[in-house]
Design a protein around this motif. Structure first.
Motif, PDB file in Angstrom:
ATOM      1  N   GLY A   1      55.911  89.457   4.826  1.00 43.30           N
ATOM      2  CA  GLY A   1      55.285  90.713   5.229  1.00 43.30           C
ATOM      3  C   GLY A   1      55.320  91.812   4.187  1.00 43.30           C
ATOM      4  N   LEU A   2      55.726  91.499   2.952  1.00 41.85           N
ATOM      5  CA  LEU A   2      55.687  92.524   1.910  1.00 41.85           C
ATOM      6  C   LEU A   2      54.251  92.838   1.550  1.00 41.85           C
ATOM      7  N   ILE A   3      53.411  91.790   1.612  1.00 45.08           N
ATOM      8  CA  ILE A   3      51.984  91.990   1.403  1.00 45.08           C
ATOM      9  C   ILE A   3      51.244  91.367   2.593  1.00 45.08           C
ATOM     10  N   ALA A   4      50.084  91.924   2.894  1.00 42.05           N
ATOM     11  CA  ALA A   4      49.343  91.457   4.065  1.00 42.05           C
ATOM     12  C   ALA A   4      48.331  90.395   3.648  1.00 42.05           C
TER      13      ALA A   4
ATOM     14  N   LYS B   1      56.666  90.622  12.535  1.00 43.80           N
ATOM     15  CA  LYS B   1      57.379  90.548  11.263  1.00 43.80           C
ATOM     16  C   LYS B   1      58.889  90.783  11.402  1.00 43.80           C
ATOM     17  N   GLU B   2      59.256  91.817  12.163  1.00 46.97           N
ATOM     18  CA  GLU B   2      60.687  92.159  12.240  1.00 46.97           C
ATOM     19  C   GLU B   2      61.510  91.035  12.873  1.00 46.97           C
TER      20      GLU B   2
ATOM     21  N   ARG C   1      55.949  86.271  -0.530  1.00 49.05           N
ATOM     22  CA  ARG C   1      55.862  87.691  -0.183  1.00 49.05           C
ATOM     23  C   ARG C   1      54.919  87.919   1.008  1.00 49.05           C
TER      24      ARG C   1
ATOM     25  N   LYS D   1      45.295  85.201   0.142  1.00 47.84           N
ATOM     26  CA  LYS D   1      45.594  86.545  -0.317  1.00 47.84           C
ATOM     27  C   LYS D   1      44.943  86.748  -1.666  1.00 47.84           C
TER      28      LYS D   1
ATOM     29  N   PRO E   1      64.869  87.541  -3.696  1.00 46.39           N
ATOM     30  CA  PRO E   1      63.731  87.703  -4.597  1.00 46.39           C
ATOM     31  C   PRO E   1      64.034  87.132  -5.981  1.00 46.39           C
TER      32      PRO E   1
ATOM     33  N   LEU F   1      62.170  88.591  10.159  1.00 51.00           N
ATOM     34  CA  LEU F   1      63.130  89.082   9.180  1.00 51.00           C
ATOM     35  C   LEU F   1      64.551  89.114   9.735  1.00 51.00           C
ATOM     36  N   GLN F   2      64.660  89.291  11.056  1.00 49.90           N
ATOM     37  CA  GLN F   2      65.985  89.295  11.683  1.00 49.90           C
ATOM     38  C   GLN F   2      66.674  87.938  11.501  1.00 49.90           C
TER      39      GLN F   2
ATOM     40  N   TYR G   1      44.010  89.641  -4.647  1.00 48.01           N
ATOM     41  CA  TYR G   1      44.217  91.008  -5.150  1.00 48.01           C
ATOM     42  C   TYR G   1      42.977  91.401  -5.918  1.00 48.01           C
TER      43      TYR G   1
ATOM     44  N   TYR H   1      66.377  86.353   2.449  1.00 45.52           N
ATOM     45  CA  TYR H   1      65.455  86.245   1.312  1.00 45.52           C
ATOM     46  C   TYR H   1      66.139  86.654   0.018  1.00 45.52           C
TER      47      TYR H   1
END
Lengths: 261, 314
Positions: free
Chosen positions: B54-57, B74-75, B50, B14, B85, B78-79, B16, B83
């Protein structure tokens, strides 16, 4: 609908303050009407002889001496400005505030898709605008009943429908903006609403600037046109609705791919 | 039968814009593990977490969490995950109880009882407004949100910052209980002693890359010795050995009583102290040391902290 409910709940105070402010201002104007009616002849002459200023607010084609004409100018401006700013603020903050307030990191790791969040937030924005307009309309009707005037249903509802659609359009555009900004979007939202209002005034004053009517969301809210034609100007309304849908589509396209901070 | 790893990344990257996030990350966390993720600030710990959530790709590479792809499924991840933060913020105007309910509703889970229990154990008053909470108390709300549905995987980003020692202890007890019930625990930290005490495995990330990843037990037995010497010695003899990393060095104060004859020292002042990590043949170390005028020698196992400090600084 957890996110939807949370949105409505968190905005409840703002909804009530804005709705009642706009509603009470309109009601106050309507309640002043009987006192002014007797002096209206003079006022009407005065207002119709102010040149561009008269044109700017469509007062050259409205009879200020009747409740409809009076309502169209006074209430129209109040709900036009108030509603536009409210819609802009609500819509532009809808997605933006998750990152601005750092709640994105709390919300999005829950098992809810981005599309679902966007949809629920979008619905909440439109629902909130509907609530505001319903409260305002109730204030308006009540005040007309209080001064024992007959309610001009068709014109009244058309005027309010036009302003509702105007707010929908601004909300759609600002919702698109909301997906891009992480903070400071409020200024952009208010800027868009203010700019559109001014563009309409410019279009009213100058014939060369008439084309602006296709761009500004206020183009189809001109009460003079609505009262004289008995319908909304589709040629101004349709481009507006296209802009609204484009804004919403942009929001989905951007926010489903966005890296959240 | 070996279970599928809970987290497995394949060249996960990843970036930026210009700045580096994580580069070609290969991380593997086994089911049921208690995993510590260590690294200095800005090393890419949060970026990794993150991305996994899936907060960032990811820019390139892929990863599977709980057997699901982090982008397309992703969902589902998350299920089953929870998490916390590193810095958690809630919606203004809500009470702690509302936040917990909101989180449970999003998970369609009826876990009010577990939430009450956790609040009690963490000494958190659910009737308080979240806006009035201190960092530590906000963290507690975050912990309850992350744990109340008994997730299969718990991901925690610097969970103990802001918590007082008593609550930290209770917090790790809760994590251990969840772990014993079968949850995999993955937490990032820069408090190395925490990782040494609680984790079974650990990975070290630096500059966006995993430097090492292994069982904590194996990491501790690297064959590296921590050596502390005092007295008069020639620096170049020590540094001439292969596998020496100086960790600490102090000169005796001028005018202090000197245990040794000053004339014997060549090149260096007598009465100094030196600590270093040594990775190599122990006999050559002893040969060198015996030739110097030392007054004291300690050779011990380095702590995990010292091993990692060595990587942090290099």
């Amino acid at each position: 609908m957890t996110v939807f409910k949370q949105e409505i709940k968190s905005q409840l105070k703002a909804i009530l303050i804005w709705s009642l402010s706009i509603g009470i201002l309109i009601a106050a104007c309507v309640l002043m009407y009987p006192d002014m009616e007797s002096q209206m002849d003079g006022v009407n002459k005065m207002f119709s002889s102010m040149g561009s200023f008269t044109q700017a607010f469509g007062m050259d084609r409205l009879n200020f001496g009747t409740l409809i004409g009076f309502y169209a100018v006074e209430a129209g401006n109040i709900i036009g400005i108030g509603g536009a700013f409210f819609a802009a603020i609500i819509a532009v903050s809808a997605l933006m505030k998750e990152e601005q307030d750092h709640t994105a990191e709390f919300l999005f790791p829950h098992p809810i898709s981005r599309v679902q969040v966007i949809t629920e937030k979008l619905l909440s924005v439109y629902f909130i605008i509907l609530i505001l307009n319903a409260i305002v309309l109730i204030c308006s009707i009540t005040s007309i009943l209080l001064i024992h005037e007959e309610i001009f249903w068709k014109e009244l509802l058309l005027i309010h429908l036009a302003y509702l659609l105007m707010q929908f359009e601004i909300a759609g555009i600002c919702f698109g903006v909301s997906a891009f900004v992480t903070r400071g979007g409020m200024g952009i939202g208010i800027g868009i609403a203010g700019l559109m209002y001014i563009l309409n005034i410019v279009a009213n004053i100058s014939d060369q600037a008439k084309f602006l009517k296709y761009i500004t969301a206020f183009g189809y809210t001109e009460s003079a046109d609505i009262i004289s034609s008995g319908c909304l100007e589709l040629k101004y309304l349709l481009p507006g609705m296209v802009l609204m849908i484009a804004g919403i589509a942009t929001a989905y396209a951007k926010y489903t791919r966005k890296d959240l901070r | 039968m070996a279970k599928e790893p809970v987290i497995v990344t394949d060249h996960l990257t990843k970036s930026y814009g210009k700045s580096r996030g994580i580069v070609d990350l290969d991380l593997r966390v086994d089911s049921g593990d208690f995993f510590g993720f260590i690294g200095p600030n800005g090393a890419g710990k949060s970026t990794t977490i993150r991305t996994l959530l899936g907060l960032i790709a990811p820019t390139s590479g892929s990863a599977r969490v709980l057997g699901y792809d982090i982008v397309s499924e992703k969902e589902k991840i998350l299920q089953k995950a929870g998490y916390l933060p590193s810095e958690i913020h809630f919606y203004s105007g809500m009470k702690v109880r509302d936040v917990l309910k909101f989180s449970a509703d999003l998970r369609k889970c009826d876990c009010g009882k577990t939430a009450d229990e956790l609040c009690f154990r963490l000494d958190l008053d659910p009737s308080r407004k979240v806006d009035d909470l201190s960092l530590g108390n906000r963290k507690k709300v975050g912990i309850v949100c992350a744990v109340q549905h008994h997730p299969e995987l718990l991901i925690l980003d610097e969970p103990t910052s802001g918590l007082d020692p008593l609550i930290q202890k209770e917090f790790f007890t809760i994590l251990r209980e969840e772990n014993e019930k079968g949850s995999t625990i993955f937490f990032s930290s820069h408090i190395l002693s925490e990782v040494q005490t609680y984790c079974r495995s650990a990975a070290l990330i630096k500059d966006g890359k995993i430097l090492l990843s292994d069982k904590v037990g194996n990491l501790e037995q690297t064959g590296t010795k921590k050596v502390t010497i005092a007295g008069a010695f020639r620096m170049e003899k020590i540094t001439g050995l292969s596998g020496v990393t100086i960790t600490d060095q102090e000169d005796a104060e001028a005018g202090a009583s000197e245990p040794c004859d000053g004339s014997r020292a060549v090149g260096k002042e007598p009465g100094q102290k030196l600590s270093f990590l040594y990775q190599g043949d122990i006999r050559s170390l002893l040969t060198v040391l015996s030739g110097e005028g030392l007054t004291d020698v300690t050779i011990s196992e380095p702590s995990l902290e010292e091993i990692f400090m060595h990587y942090y600084e290099s």
